[in-house]
Design a protein around this motif. Structure first.
Motif, short mmCIF file in Angstrom:
data_model
loop_
_atom_site.label_atom_id
_atom_site.label_comp_id
_atom_site.label_asym_id
_atom_site.label_seq_id
_atom_site.Cartn_x
_atom_site.Cartn_y
_atom_site.Cartn_z
N GLY A 19 3.49 -2.28 -16.06
CA GLY A 19 4.64 -1.67 -15.39
C GLY A 19 5.17 -2.47 -14.24
N GLY A 20 5.03 -3.80 -14.28
CA GLY A 20 5.43 -4.66 -13.17
C GLY A 20 6.93 -4.86 -13.07
N ARG A 21 7.30 -5.85 -12.29
CA ARG A 21 8.71 -6.11 -12.00
C ARG A 21 9.49 -6.31 -13.31
NH1 ARG A 21 8.14 -9.53 -8.11
NH2 ARG A 21 8.71 -8.09 -6.42
N GLY A 22 10.60 -5.60 -13.44
CA GLY A 22 11.44 -5.68 -14.63
C GLY A 22 11.06 -4.74 -15.74
N SER A 23 9.96 -4.00 -15.57
CA SER A 23 9.52 -3.06 -16.61
C SER A 23 10.26 -1.73 -16.45
CB SER A 23 8.01 -2.82 -16.51
OG SER A 23 7.63 -1.71 -17.30
N GLN A 24 11.07 -1.40 -17.44
CA GLN A 24 11.79 -0.13 -17.41
C GLN A 24 10.83 1.04 -17.45
OE1 GLN A 24 14.05 0.86 -20.95
NE2 GLN A 24 15.64 1.85 -19.74
N GLY A 44 -3.27 -1.26 -8.17
CA GLY A 44 -2.73 -1.59 -9.48
C GLY A 44 -3.07 -3.00 -9.93
N ALA A 45 -2.96 -3.19 -11.24
CA ALA A 45 -2.96 -4.52 -11.85
C ALA A 45 -1.65 -4.58 -12.62
CB ALA A 45 -4.17 -4.69 -12.77
N PHE A 46 -0.60 -4.97 -11.94
CA PHE A 46 0.76 -4.72 -12.40
C PHE A 46 1.29 -5.74 -13.39
CE2 PHE A 46 0.47 -2.83 -8.12
CZ PHE A 46 0.83 -1.52 -8.41
N ARG A 61 4.60 -1.56 -1.52
CA ARG A 61 3.81 -1.15 -0.35
C ARG A 61 2.37 -0.79 -0.72
NH1 ARG A 61 8.83 1.55 0.70
NH2 ARG A 61 10.05 0.38 2.25
N VAL A 62 1.86 -1.39 -1.79
CA VAL A 62 0.44 -1.30 -2.10
C VAL A 62 -0.28 -2.37 -1.28
CG1 VAL A 62 -1.30 -1.55 -3.92
CG2 VAL A 62 0.88 -0.41 -4.42
N ALA A 63 -1.41 -2.02 -0.67
CA ALA A 63 -2.15 -2.97 0.15
C ALA A 63 -2.52 -4.21 -0.66
CB ALA A 63 -3.41 -2.31 0.70
N PRO A 64 -2.37 -5.41 -0.10
CA PRO A 64 -2.63 -6.64 -0.86
C PRO A 64 -4.01 -6.67 -1.50
CG PRO A 64 -1.59 -7.15 1.24
CD PRO A 64 -1.91 -5.69 1.27
N GLU A 65 -5.03 -6.17 -0.79
CA GLU A 65 -6.39 -6.21 -1.33
C GLU A 65 -6.60 -5.22 -2.48
OE1 GLU A 65 -6.50 -3.30 2.18
OE2 GLU A 65 -5.51 -5.20 1.66
N ARG A 66 -5.61 -4.36 -2.72
CA ARG A 66 -5.71 -3.42 -3.83
C ARG A 66 -4.74 -3.75 -4.97
NH1 ARG A 66 -6.74 2.52 -1.15
NH2 ARG A 66 -7.65 2.92 -3.22
N CYS A 67 -4.19 -4.97 -4.93
CA CYS A 67 -3.39 -5.51 -6.03
C CYS A 67 -4.30 -6.47 -6.80
CB CYS A 67 -2.16 -6.24 -5.51
SG CYS A 67 -1.00 -5.19 -4.61
N SER A 89 -2.39 5.03 -14.76
CA SER A 89 -1.39 5.06 -15.82
C SER A 89 -1.35 3.69 -16.50
CB SER A 89 -0.01 5.41 -15.27
OG SER A 89 0.05 6.76 -14.88
N ILE A 90 -1.26 3.72 -17.82
CA ILE A 90 -1.27 2.50 -18.62
C ILE A 90 0.13 2.28 -19.18
CG2 ILE A 90 -2.28 1.34 -20.61
CD1 ILE A 90 -4.73 3.22 -20.22
N ALA A 91 0.79 1.21 -18.72
CA ALA A 91 2.16 0.90 -19.13
C ALA A 91 2.23 -0.54 -19.62
CB ALA A 91 3.13 1.14 -17.98
N THR A 92 1.40 -0.84 -20.59
CA THR A 92 1.26 -2.18 -21.15
C THR A 92 1.65 -2.15 -22.63
OG1 THR A 92 -1.05 -1.71 -21.65
CG2 THR A 92 -0.59 -2.81 -19.54
N PRO A 93 1.80 -3.32 -23.28
CA PRO A 93 2.08 -3.31 -24.72
C PRO A 93 1.03 -2.56 -25.52
CG PRO A 93 2.56 -5.47 -23.81
CD PRO A 93 1.90 -4.68 -22.71
#
Length: 390
Positions: A19-24, A44-46, A61-67, A89-93
């Protein structure tokens, strides 16, 4: 009555995979989950690219250490924290859903997963067993089912206002892939690649939405057998279909028909569900989701509007802004996410009855969606023949 109260005691500590940048779809998940303050995005692991994922997470605004660089690191590191996540939430292929969902359940997390839940019934049943063992929620984002008037239609059918149910017609037939758009669009390309989407394209990607709505409207009807014919009008998509027709015979003599297509040229969305009884019919069209068409034989057509006092209590529970103001997809998703949060709270206190009363697309809906696609593919590959549903 507008329901403006906070319904969750404390927001669910929440993360996303994908669900990262550009993900509708990622944007849809976040808008829905955060709308009613039911969830708090903390980790997240975006993105498959760790740097892109970190950059995007920080922009949220997620803390850097939690990305985190990947979902396994996310689950392991969050488990060490006293304030670690409770849900993901899982928003992957599609091809990644099973592994990520299984890992999340093994980590003791509640899960909201994009559909299809996985590729095979065997995988789906593995997830169901694990969810029951860990007493965790697996919610599936059949987002259109969150519209108010779906609940209204269900209540009217249950009350017998349509008489004896005879037929249910379903469709999700848009025209945006009438040409090989995937050649120039990576976000579409994976949807027509069997490695990423499994044994079907429009059956799994589109058809399962109106099929789940029909399940919601007719919860006691079970399919006896079905027949599926599928086509690849854009030949490069073969063996995956971009058009399909399914006939279904339900127990009790109800007949069903579903048309799924990505090549319905000129159609914007084309998702409709029509339930036909001996006295009356109901029809809902997702391009006009705030209206429910009620047709009684021999009487003028009635258009029921969302937000009105004449609707059922179940439908009015989802009202946010009152009658006359149109609600859309984000509100529908938010209705589901709000109920997902309530279900997570209920499971955490071992209140399974409260979960069942919420009427959410949970693990059973996920399993059934996979089972239905599997039967459709089996019928089509055998030459569009009737197959028993089991």
């Amino acid at each position: 009555m507008i329901q403006g109260d906070l319904r969750v005691t404390v927001p669910i500590r929440w993360a996303m995979v994908g669900g990262g940048r550009g993900s509708q779809i990622g944007y849809s998940h976040r808008c829905a989950a955060l709308r009613d303050n039911s969830f708090q995005l903390l980790a997240g692991a975006f993105d498959i690219d760790p740097e892109r994922g970190r950059d995007f997470g920080e922009a949220l605004r997620v803390a850097p250490e939690r990305c985190y660089p990947d979902y396994r690191t996310l689950f392991a590191e969050e488990a060490k924290r006293p304030d670690g996540i409770q849900a993901v939430s899982i928003a992957t292929p599609n091809g990644t859903h099973f592994a990520i969902c299984k890992a999340a359940l093994e980590a003791g997390l509640h899960v909201v997963c994009e559909k299809p839940l996985c590729f095979t019934v065997e995988e789906a049943e593995t997830l169901r067993a694990l969810a029951r063992e860990r007493r965790r929620l697996v919610g599936v984002t059949y987002g259109y089912a969150g519209h108010q008037l779906i609940r209204q239609a269900r209540a009217m059918i249950a009350a017998g206002e349509l008489g004896e149910i005879r037929m249910v017609h379903m469709q999700f037939a848009h025209g945006f892939h009438s040409e090989a758009v995937e050649l120039a669009n990576p976000s579409t390309r994976w949807r027509v690649d069997p490695k990423h989407v499994g044994p079907s394209y429009v059956l799994g990607d589109l058809a399962t939405h109106p099929y789940y709505i029909a399940e919601t409207l007719l919860p006691d009807r079970r399919i006896k057998r079905l027949l599926c014919s599928r086509q690849s009008f854009v030949e490069s998509r073969a063996p995956l279909e971009d058009n399909a027709y399914v006939l279904m015979e339900y127990e009790g003599g109800v007949m069903g028909h579903l048309w799924a297509s990505a090549v319905n040229a000129g159609s914007m969305h084309g998702q409709k569900v029509r339930v036909i009884g001996s006295k009356a019919s109901l029809e809902w069209w997702d391009e006009h989701p705030n209206q429910l068409r009620y047709e009684v034989q021999g009487e003028p057509v009635r258009i029921l509007e969302r937000g009105m006092d004449y609707l059922s209590p179940e439908a009015r529970e989802d009202d946010r802004i009152g009658a006359g103001h149109p609600e859309g997809l984000f509100e529908a998703w938010a209705n589901l996410y709000g109920r997902f949060a309530l279900a997570m709270e209920a499971l955490d206190r071992d209140d399974t009855a409260a979960v069942e009363a919420l009427g959410i697309p949970g693990i059973e809906a996920g399993v059934e969606g996979v089972r239905w696609v599997e039967h459709c593919v089996r019928s089509a590959e055998a030459g569009a023949v009737w197959v028993d549903y089991r």
